[in-house]
Design an enzyme around this catalytic site. Structure first.
Site, PDB file in Angstrom:
ATOM      1  CG  LEU A  54      48.891  37.632  40.787  1.00  0.00           C
ATOM      2  CD1 LEU A  54      50.338  37.705  40.306  1.00  0.00           C
ATOM      3  CD2 LEU A  54      48.796  36.903  42.123  1.00  0.00           C
ATOM      4  CB  SER A  55      46.890  42.537  44.574  1.00  0.00           C
ATOM      5  OG  SER A  55      46.830  43.889  44.962  1.00  0.00           O
ATOM      6  N   GLY A  56      47.091  44.291  41.670  1.00  0.00           N
ATOM      7  CA  GLY A  56      47.964  45.126  40.856  1.00  0.00           C
ATOM      8  C   GLY A  56      48.017  44.728  39.391  1.00  0.00           C
ATOM      9  CB  SER A  57      46.761  41.795  37.507  1.00  0.00           C
ATOM     10  OG  SER A  57      45.420  41.708  37.967  1.00  0.00           O
ATOM     11  N   GLY A  58      45.555  44.912  37.311  1.00  0.00           N
ATOM     12  CA  GLY A  58      44.766  45.853  36.514  1.00  0.00           C
ATOM     13  C   GLY A  58      43.292  45.498  36.397  1.00  0.00           C
ATOM     14  CE  LYS A  59      41.815  41.510  40.729  1.00  0.00           C
ATOM     15  NZ  LYS A  59      43.227  41.914  40.997  1.00  0.00           N
TER      16      LYS A  59
ATOM     17  CB  SER B 248      38.157  35.102  42.426  1.00  0.00           C
ATOM     18  OG  SER B 248      38.459  35.689  41.190  1.00  0.00           O
TER      19      SER B 248
END
EC number: 2.7.1.25
Length: 199
Positions: A35-40, A108
């Site tokens: 998710l957005s903000g997960s830290g990818k 993705s």
């Protein structure tokens, strides 16, 4: 059809194996999804920094950065997201062919798209890393203010709010960023790369 028949693959003089031997490490794509903000992006860049200090040839392809250039004409509909990931898969394959470890940081959200990218690579050259984090934590971080905009209706087709995220069913690694530090997460990935004899 006729035009495609005139396009012929030109075999490189220097092979992927030649480049790997010169680099003294194998190459692969490390596909960070979540998710957005997960830290990818944070994790991909921290890993890249760690590899760089070890003289490992590596590079990061970041979702937002790619949309400033290669994919700037694409939106966020399901069709455009699919094309976004397809292009990144092909670019990632080029990096792997060049002997590098490429880290990609893209939401993705759809399993089918991630599977299509996986199928571009030999078995051990694609590593799916699920950057797992509860949406409540991602939303509390909200580094770009996107969740706030999505909740107010300013952004449509936003993953986790108005568009689905399909969790990986069998990723090579699951990194829970609400429980691990970035340093601990990088250590897990490095350990995996060593076990798989990529490093």
């Amino acid at each position: 059809m006729g035009e495609k028949q005139n396009i012929i693959w030109h075999q490189s003089t220097i092979t992927k194996i030649d480049r790997q031997l010169q680099n003294k490490h194998k190459s692969c794509a490390i596909w960070f999804t979540g998710l957005s903000g997960s830290g990818k992006s944070s994790l991909a860049n921290a890993l890249d920094h760690c590899l760089f200090t070890k003289n490992i040839q590596s590079y990061v392809l970041d979702g937002d950065n790619i949309r400033h250039g290669l994919n700037k004409g694409l939106g966020f509909s399901q069709i455009d997201r699919k094309e976004n990931i397809r292009r990144i898969g092909e670019v990632s394959k080029l990096f792997v062919d060049s002997g590098q470890i490429v880290s990609t940081a893209f939401i993705s959200p759809f399993r089918e798209d991630r599977l299509q990218v996986r199928e571009l690579f030999p078995k051990d050259e694609f590593i799916e890393v699920y950057v797992k984090c509860p949406i409540s934590i991602c939303e509390s971080r909200d580094p770009k203010g996107l969740y706030k905009k999505a909740r107010s209706g300013e952004i449509i087709e936003f993953t986790g709010v108005s568009s689905p995220y399909e969790e990986p069913t069998n990723p090579e690694l699951v990194i829970e960023t609400d429980q691990l530090t970035i340093s601990e997460s990088v250590d897990l990935i490095i350990q995996y790369l060593k076990i798989k004899r990529i490093l």
